[in-house]
Design a protein around this motif. Sequence first.
Motif, PDB file in Angstrom:
ATOM      1  N   MET A  51      -9.725  -6.568 -92.384  1.00  0.00           N
ATOM      2  CA  MET A  51     -10.607  -6.763 -91.239  1.00  0.00           C
ATOM      3  C   MET A  51     -10.324  -5.684 -90.208  1.00  0.00           C
ATOM      4  O   MET A  51      -9.188  -5.458 -89.826  1.00  0.00           O
ATOM      5  CB  MET A  51     -10.365  -8.136 -90.604  1.00  0.00           C
ATOM      6  N   THR A  52     -11.358  -4.987 -89.770  1.00  0.00           N
ATOM      7  CA  THR A  52     -11.205  -3.948 -88.761  1.00  0.00           C
ATOM      8  C   THR A  52     -12.277  -4.106 -87.705  1.00  0.00           C
ATOM      9  O   THR A  52     -13.449  -4.295 -88.017  1.00  0.00           O
ATOM     10  CB  THR A  52     -11.317  -2.542 -89.384  1.00  0.00           C
ATOM     11  N   SER A  53     -11.875  -4.037 -86.450  1.00  0.00           N
ATOM     12  CA  SER A  53     -12.810  -4.104 -85.337  1.00  0.00           C
ATOM     13  C   SER A  53     -12.575  -2.885 -84.459  1.00  0.00           C
ATOM     14  O   SER A  53     -11.475  -2.682 -83.974  1.00  0.00           O
ATOM     15  CB  SER A  53     -12.585  -5.383 -84.519  1.00  0.00           C
ATOM     16  N   SER A  54     -13.610  -2.031 -84.334  1.00  0.00           N
ATOM     17  CA  SER A  54     -13.460  -0.793 -83.576  1.00  0.00           C
ATOM     18  C   SER A  54     -14.156  -0.911 -82.238  1.00  0.00           C
ATOM     19  O   SER A  54     -15.248  -1.467 -82.124  1.00  0.00           O
ATOM     20  CB  SER A  54     -14.041   0.387 -84.359  1.00  0.00           C
ATOM     21  N   LYS A  55     -13.528  -0.349 -81.219  1.00  0.00           N
ATOM     22  CA  LYS A  55     -14.073  -0.339 -79.879  1.00  0.00           C
ATOM     23  C   LYS A  55     -13.931   1.068 -79.325  1.00  0.00           C
ATOM     24  O   LYS A  55     -13.236   1.906 -79.889  1.00  0.00           O
ATOM     25  CB  LYS A  55     -13.350  -1.367 -79.008  1.00  0.00           C
ATOM     26  N   SER A  56     -14.551   1.334 -78.195  1.00  0.00           N
ATOM     27  CA  SER A  56     -14.587   2.705 -77.717  1.00  0.00           C
ATOM     28  C   SER A  56     -13.222   3.226 -77.288  1.00  0.00           C
ATOM     29  O   SER A  56     -12.917   4.389 -77.489  1.00  0.00           O
ATOM     30  CB  SER A  56     -15.574   2.822 -76.544  1.00  0.00           C
ATOM     31  N   GLU A  57     -12.366   2.374 -76.705  1.00  0.00           N
ATOM     32  CA  GLU A  57     -11.070   2.841 -76.222  1.00  0.00           C
ATOM     33  C   GLU A  57      -9.908   2.011 -76.726  1.00  0.00           C
ATOM     34  O   GLU A  57      -8.779   2.195 -76.285  1.00  0.00           O
ATOM     35  CB  GLU A  57     -11.054   2.868 -74.690  1.00  0.00           C
ATOM     36  N   ALA A  58     -10.168   1.113 -77.623  1.00  0.00           N
ATOM     37  CA  ALA A  58      -9.109   0.313 -78.242  1.00  0.00           C
ATOM     38  C   ALA A  58      -9.568  -0.079 -79.631  1.00  0.00           C
ATOM     39  O   ALA A  58     -10.749  -0.343 -79.842  1.00  0.00           O
ATOM     40  CB  ALA A  58      -8.791  -0.923 -77.416  1.00  0.00           C
ATOM     41  N   THR A  59      -8.669  -0.094 -80.578  1.00  0.00           N
ATOM     42  CA  THR A  59      -9.011  -0.522 -81.926  1.00  0.00           C
ATOM     43  C   THR A  59      -8.076  -1.637 -82.346  1.00  0.00           C
ATOM     44  O   THR A  59      -6.898  -1.651 -81.971  1.00  0.00           O
ATOM     45  CB  THR A  59      -8.904   0.630 -82.944  1.00  0.00           C
ATOM     46  N   LEU A  60      -8.615  -2.564 -83.105  1.00  0.00           N
ATOM     47  CA  LEU A  60      -7.822  -3.660 -83.639  1.00  0.00           C
ATOM     48  C   LEU A  60      -7.955  -3.653 -85.146  1.00  0.00           C
ATOM     49  O   LEU A  60      -9.056  -3.754 -85.683  1.00  0.00           O
ATOM     50  CB  LEU A  60      -8.293  -5.001 -83.072  1.00  0.00           C
ATOM     51  N   GLU A  61      -6.835  -3.515 -85.840  1.00  0.00           N
ATOM     52  CA  GLU A  61      -6.804  -3.542 -87.292  1.00  0.00           C
ATOM     53  C   GLU A  61      -5.816  -4.613 -87.735  1.00  0.00           C
ATOM     54  O   GLU A  61      -4.788  -4.810 -87.086  1.00  0.00           O
ATOM     55  CB  GLU A  61      -6.378  -2.187 -87.853  1.00  0.00           C
ATOM     56  N   VAL A  62      -6.141  -5.274 -88.838  1.00  0.00           N
ATOM     57  CA  VAL A  62      -5.274  -6.339 -89.353  1.00  0.00           C
ATOM     58  C   VAL A  62      -4.933  -6.040 -90.798  1.00  0.00           C
ATOM     59  O   VAL A  62      -5.820  -5.795 -91.619  1.00  0.00           O
ATOM     60  CB  VAL A  62      -5.939  -7.720 -89.229  1.00  0.00           C
ATOM     61  N   GLN A  63      -3.629  -6.071 -91.112  1.00  0.00           N
ATOM     62  CA  GLN A  63      -3.151  -5.827 -92.470  1.00  0.00           C
ATOM     63  C   GLN A  63      -1.930  -6.696 -92.723  1.00  0.00           C
ATOM     64  O   GLN A  63      -1.010  -6.733 -91.911  1.00  0.00           O
ATOM     65  CB  GLN A  63      -2.794  -4.349 -92.648  1.00  0.00           C
ATOM     66  N   ASP A  64      -1.945  -7.408 -93.820  1.00  0.00           N
ATOM     67  CA  ASP A  64      -0.810  -8.259 -94.202  1.00  0.00           C
ATOM     68  C   ASP A  64      -0.429  -9.238 -93.099  1.00  0.00           C
ATOM     69  O   ASP A  64       0.752  -9.506 -92.868  1.00  0.00           O
ATOM     70  CB  ASP A  64       0.412  -7.395 -94.561  1.00  0.00           C
ATOM     71  N   GLY A  65      -1.419  -9.766 -92.410  1.00  0.00           N
ATOM     72  CA  GLY A  65      -1.164 -10.741 -91.361  1.00  0.00           C
ATOM     73  C   GLY A  65      -0.698 -10.154 -90.045  1.00  0.00           C
ATOM     74  O   GLY A  65      -0.413 -10.896 -89.106  1.00  0.00           O
ATOM     75  N   VAL A  66      -0.632  -8.829 -89.942  1.00  0.00           N
ATOM     76  CA  VAL A  66      -0.204  -8.165 -88.713  1.00  0.00           C
ATOM     77  C   VAL A  66      -1.409  -7.485 -88.070  1.00  0.00           C
ATOM     78  O   VAL A  66      -2.086  -6.667 -88.712  1.00  0.00           O
ATOM     79  CB  VAL A  66       0.887  -7.111 -88.982  1.00  0.00           C
ATOM     80  N   ALA A  67      -1.671  -7.795 -86.813  1.00  0.00           N
ATOM     81  CA  ALA A  67      -2.708  -7.104 -86.050  1.00  0.00           C
ATOM     82  C   ALA A  67      -2.079  -5.916 -85.342  1.00  0.00           C
ATOM     83  O   ALA A  67      -0.986  -6.025 -84.781  1.00  0.00           O
ATOM     84  CB  ALA A  67      -3.335  -8.059 -85.035  1.00  0.00           C
ATOM     85  N   VAL A  68      -2.772  -4.788 -85.373  1.00  0.00           N
ATOM     86  CA  VAL A  68      -2.315  -3.581 -84.674  1.00  0.00           C
ATOM     87  C   VAL A  68      -3.375  -3.205 -83.647  1.00  0.00           C
ATOM     88  O   VAL A  68      -4.509  -2.866 -84.008  1.00  0.00           O
ATOM     89  CB  VAL A  68      -2.071  -2.412 -85.641  1.00  0.00           C
ATOM     90  N   LEU A  69      -2.995  -3.286 -82.389  1.00  0.00           N
ATOM     91  CA  LEU A  69      -3.883  -2.930 -81.289  1.00  0.00           C
ATOM     92  C   LEU A  69      -3.499  -1.539 -80.807  1.00  0.00           C
ATOM     93  O   LEU A  69      -2.380  -1.330 -80.326  1.00  0.00           O
ATOM     94  CB  LEU A  69      -3.751  -3.951 -80.160  1.00  0.00           C
ATOM     95  N   THR A  70      -4.407  -0.584 -80.948  1.00  0.00           N
ATOM     96  CA  THR A  70      -4.137   0.810 -80.594  1.00  0.00           C
ATOM     97  C   THR A  70      -4.926   1.206 -79.367  1.00  0.00           C
ATOM     98  O   THR A  70      -6.158   1.097 -79.348  1.00  0.00           O
ATOM     99  CB  THR A  70      -4.498   1.746 -81.757  1.00  0.00           C
ATOM    100  N   LEU A  71      -4.228   1.651 -78.336  1.00  0.00           N
ATOM    101  CA  LEU A  71      -4.880   2.262 -77.184  1.00  0.00           C
ATOM    102  C   LEU A  71      -5.376   3.625 -77.645  1.00  0.00           C
ATOM    103  O   LEU A  71      -4.576   4.473 -78.063  1.00  0.00           O
ATOM    104  CB  LEU A  71      -3.907   2.420 -76.022  1.00  0.00           C
TER     105      LEU A  71
END
Length: 247
Positions: free
Chosen positions: A1-21
């Motif tokens: 599952m991946t959700s992209s935004k203009s200035e932040a991205t949220l990616e989920v892998q193996d039950g871990v969400a990664v929020l990237t500025l």
Amino acid sequence: MTSSKSEATLEVQDGVAVLTLDAPERYNALTLPMCAEMVEAMEEVDRTADIGALVVRGAGEAFCAGADLATLSSAGKDPLEASAFADLSTLYDTFMRLGRVAVPTLAAVRGPAVGAGMNLMLAADLRIVARDARLISGFLKRGLHPGGGHFTLLDRVAGRELTAAMALFGEELNGEQAVRTGLAWDAVDAERLDDRAMELARRVAKDPELARAAAANFRRETGATPMSWDTALQFERTTQMWSMRRG
């Protein structure tokens, strides 16, 4: 599952969400739209029951260079004006929201983390830093009183002495110094930072239900200070507004 935004991205892998500025051109300095997107991403993490951990990181060469100068300048024209007060609240609410995410949270810090960027780092449950990270309080250098509960956040992680050194006297720490002083758990080479953060996050994320229950009690049982974070944030606000109006 991946959700992209203009200035932040949220990616989920193996039950871990990664929020990237994701504004590397300005070293991920926080704007109001970015803050809104980050809060939205954290809401998604809370809604997704099979997520068991959250890693917060910055794209490019920095974790977060603090609040965007244009945002601070706009608020500084009249910090007591209703919209300026609300704008600062949006910024502060981002740190608070990270501190209340339902899952265990980890900040993966490379490059500079300055001012509000340090607040974001400190709001996480655990910090992994690059050896050459630059951790800088920076408020007084800008002629500002600290905001966002900065004194309380620093004190509850690493104690009064380090809080005085960084927030009052302007000391800067690299990653290895951060570990020695208790401000971070581990310092690794920058190219290993993301892997190390994911290694830790995957451990707790294996059982999301337990991870959420443990995170809630961990925060209730640890980090006690003479003043609550909520109270500290409001306590310092008047003085910060005064410091913003002096120019």
